[in-house]
Design a protein around this motif. Structure first.
Motif, PDB file in Angstrom:
ATOM      1  N   GLU A   8       0.734  -0.988  -0.326  1.00 30.67           N
ATOM      2  CA  GLU A   8       0.205   0.011  -0.225  1.00 30.67           C
ATOM      3  C   GLU A   8       0.858   1.725   0.014  1.00 30.67           C
ATOM      4  O   GLU A   8       0.442   2.130   0.012  1.00 30.67           O
ATOM      5  CB  GLU A   8      -1.246   0.115   1.401  1.00 30.67           C
ATOM      6  N   GLY A   9       2.092   1.511   0.369  1.00 30.27           N
ATOM      7  CA  GLY A   9       3.131   2.529   0.158  1.00 30.27           C
ATOM      8  C   GLY A   9       4.205   1.794   0.542  1.00 30.27           C
ATOM      9  O   GLY A   9       4.757   1.047   0.147  1.00 30.27           O
ATOM     10  N   PHE A  10       5.371   2.643   0.362  1.00 28.24           N
ATOM     11  CA  PHE A  10       6.436   2.725   1.209  1.00 28.24           C
ATOM     12  C   PHE A  10       7.550   3.880   1.939  1.00 28.24           C
ATOM     13  O   PHE A  10       7.106   4.810   2.016  1.00 28.24           O
ATOM     14  CB  PHE A  10       7.521   2.599   0.280  1.00 28.24           C
ATOM     15  N   TRP A  11       7.891   2.997   2.511  1.00 29.70           N
ATOM     16  CA  TRP A  11       9.045   4.193   3.444  1.00 29.70           C
ATOM     17  C   TRP A  11      10.049   5.108   3.327  1.00 29.70           C
ATOM     18  O   TRP A  11      10.622   4.694   1.934  1.00 29.70           O
ATOM     19  CB  TRP A  11       9.483   3.704   4.407  1.00 29.70           C
ATOM     20  N   THR A  12       9.764   6.664   3.049  1.00 30.13           N
ATOM     21  CA  THR A  12      11.163   6.953   2.885  1.00 30.13           C
ATOM     22  C   THR A  12      12.020   8.302   4.044  1.00 30.13           C
ATOM     23  O   THR A  12      11.041   8.161   5.051  1.00 30.13           O
ATOM     24  CB  THR A  12      10.546   8.037   1.987  1.00 30.13           C
ATOM     25  N   SER A  13      13.323   8.407   3.738  1.00 34.55           N
ATOM     26  CA  SER A  13      13.064   9.413   4.745  1.00 34.55           C
ATOM     27  C   SER A  13      12.821  10.858   4.490  1.00 34.55           C
ATOM     28  O   SER A  13      13.437  11.426   2.886  1.00 34.55           O
ATOM     29  CB  SER A  13      14.596   9.726   4.436  1.00 34.55           C
ATOM     30  N   ARG A  14      12.396  11.726   5.053  1.00 34.43           N
ATOM     31  CA  ARG A  14      12.105  13.164   4.662  1.00 34.43           C
ATOM     32  C   ARG A  14      13.128  14.212   4.919  1.00 34.43           C
ATOM     33  O   ARG A  14      13.194  14.156   6.251  1.00 34.43           O
ATOM     34  CB  ARG A  14      10.707  13.814   4.653  1.00 34.43           C
ATOM     35  N   ILE A  15      13.277  15.057   4.600  1.00 37.89           N
ATOM     36  CA  ILE A  15      14.208  16.258   4.460  1.00 37.89           C
ATOM     37  C   ILE A  15      12.611  17.568   5.135  1.00 37.89           C
ATOM     38  O   ILE A  15      12.482  18.309   4.376  1.00 37.89           O
ATOM     39  CB  ILE A  15      15.269  17.424   3.477  1.00 37.89           C
TER      40      ILE A  15
ATOM     41  N   PRO B 191      11.801  21.989   3.323  1.00 38.47           N
ATOM     42  CA  PRO B 191      11.025  21.482   1.723  1.00 38.47           C
ATOM     43  C   PRO B 191      10.175  20.574   2.350  1.00 38.47           C
ATOM     44  O   PRO B 191       9.340  19.897   1.365  1.00 38.47           O
ATOM     45  CB  PRO B 191      12.710  20.996   1.711  1.00 38.47           C
ATOM     46  N   ASN B 192      10.774  20.018   3.149  1.00 35.67           N
ATOM     47  CA  ASN B 192       9.292  18.647   3.722  1.00 35.67           C
ATOM     48  C   ASN B 192       9.654  17.674   2.020  1.00 35.67           C
ATOM     49  O   ASN B 192       9.169  17.495   1.343  1.00 35.67           O
ATOM     50  CB  ASN B 192       7.991  18.558   3.755  1.00 35.67           C
ATOM     51  N   GLN B 193      11.165  17.779   1.854  1.00 35.23           N
ATOM     52  CA  GLN B 193      10.957  16.935   0.835  1.00 35.23           C
ATOM     53  C   GLN B 193      11.553  15.381   1.175  1.00 35.23           C
ATOM     54  O   GLN B 193      12.582  14.770   1.528  1.00 35.23           O
ATOM     55  CB  GLN B 193      12.344  17.589  -0.137  1.00 35.23           C
TER      56      GLN B 193
END
Length: 376
Positions: free
Chosen positions: A214-221, A272-274
């Motif tokens: 249903e989705g994937f994990w990321t690291s966000r700045i 940025p929430n990038q």
């Protein structure tokens, strides 16, 4: 103000001569005599200087001078070659030739379009320009001299202090770094994929269980800041990108370039929430990040080849191996002049990291947080 970046010290040289990439494909080290050939930086500098002098001498035409003045006062950046279509004489062809040389030196093709732009050296020069003073024209070259060469309408050179704003208004001819970076990252992605430094596997991590579908994990700045250092007035904003490296799901080293177009000035905290790392592309829950700057010395095809030459010698040994040093070793020595391409690096970013991480060279920090991207 553009961040002043550290010069290279103590980084190893690339020793590999030939690396097998795929069946029938190899990378061969350049012969020693190749050191005498022009570098991308010197080629770009020469083209920009020629363009600056050509623009300066073209300002003897009063109507053209007024047209350039109006463009410079009404826009912080002017597409120079396009504007020159309204000029008399050979200016347009001179600038078009400079554009072609710059694109070739940076490993870009014709799809990049015109890269030359013109801007006023500083907002404080607007009053003199509006009053009708004929400005001098300087090129934002990539060397680290304490002086800036500006040309007047007779083609005479004037040496200006790089750290002190001149009293005479100055147009600056430089490269649209944002445009060059966008085109360059496309080339970098294509070349890295061609050399095999990218994982073909894009499936979600199996360790995420039912949620992975249903989705994937990321690291966000959530926040990032580069250090504050003095920079010559002739330089423009920085254009920053980051090379995220790790081992793909297939066990091969992969590199994912991430554009950071908002990171223009030093001493400013950006929020940025990038997304920096997409963990569904990586075998381990660790990755490295090497932050770079686009400047005149960057040839993206050479960068891809240099990175591939080094990284393809590193094999997955069943445990995570930091890759920052390998990337730094891959950067050609001639790039470490003026504001080097290398900004800072972050070793072993973890999927669970939640907080501020300082760069290894102390040139910046960023705050990262786990972030789950929900599928539609």
């Amino acid at each position: 103000m553009r961040p002043r970046l550290p010069h290279r010290r103590g980084l190893g040289a690339v020793a590999a001569c030939v690396v097998a990439l795929s069946v029938g494909q190899t990378l061969t080290a350049l012969p020693a005599t190749a050191a005498a050939t022009p570098t991308p930086a010197s080629t770009v500098d020469a083209a920009q200087n020629r363009a600056a002098r050509a623009v300066a001498t073209s300002l003897t035409d009063a109507s053209w001078r007024a047209r350039v003045r109006s463009a410079a006062l009404n826009s912080p950046e002017v597409a120079l070659t396009s504007l020159a279509g309204q000029a008399r004489g050979s200016l347009k062809s001179t600038l078009a030739d400079a554009d072609r040389r710059i694109a070739a030196a940076k490993g870009l093709d014709s799809k990049a379009g015109s890269l030359l732009r013109l801007r006023l050296g500083d907002d404080s020069m607007r009053a003199a320009l509006a009053a009708g003073t004929t400005p001098w024209v300087a090129a934002a070259t990539t060397d680290d001299d304490s002086t800036v060469t500006a040309y007047d309408s007779r083609g005479r050179a004037h040496a200006l202090d790089a750290r002190k704003l001149p009293s005479h208004p100055v147009y600056v001819v430089d490269i649209d770094a944002s445009k060059a970076l966008a085109a360059g990252l496309d080339v970098l992605n294509e070349e890295l994929d061609r050399y095999g430094v990218a994982s073909a596997a894009q499936a979600p991590r199996r360790t995420q269980g039912a949620a992975a579908a249903e989705g994937f994990w990321t690291s966000r700045i959530s926040a990032v800041r580069l250090s504050d250092d003095e920079e010559p007035w002739v330089k423009g904003d920085a254009e920053i990108y980051t090379l995220v490296t790790g081992f793909g799901l297939d066990g091969k080293v992969r590199v994912d370039p991430v554009d950071m177009p908002y990171l223009d000035n030093d001493g400013v905290v950006y929020r940025p929430n990038q997304i920096l790392v997409n963990w569904s592309n990586y075998k381990y829950n660790l990755a490295d990040a090497v932050m770079m700057e686009e400047d005149g010395s960057t040839n993206y095809r050479d960068l891809a080849k240099a990175i591939a030459t080094v990284l393809l010698t590193i094999a997955d040994q069943g445990t995570y191996i930091p890759l920052v040093n390998a990337v730094l070793d891959a950067i050609p020595d001639d790039w470490w002049t003026d504001d080097p391409d290398y900004v800072d690096s972050w070793y072993t970013l973890a999927r669970a990291d939640n907080g501020t991480r300082n760069g290894a060279r102390g040139n910046g920090w960023m705050t990262v947080e786990p972030y789950f991207v929900q599928a539609f």
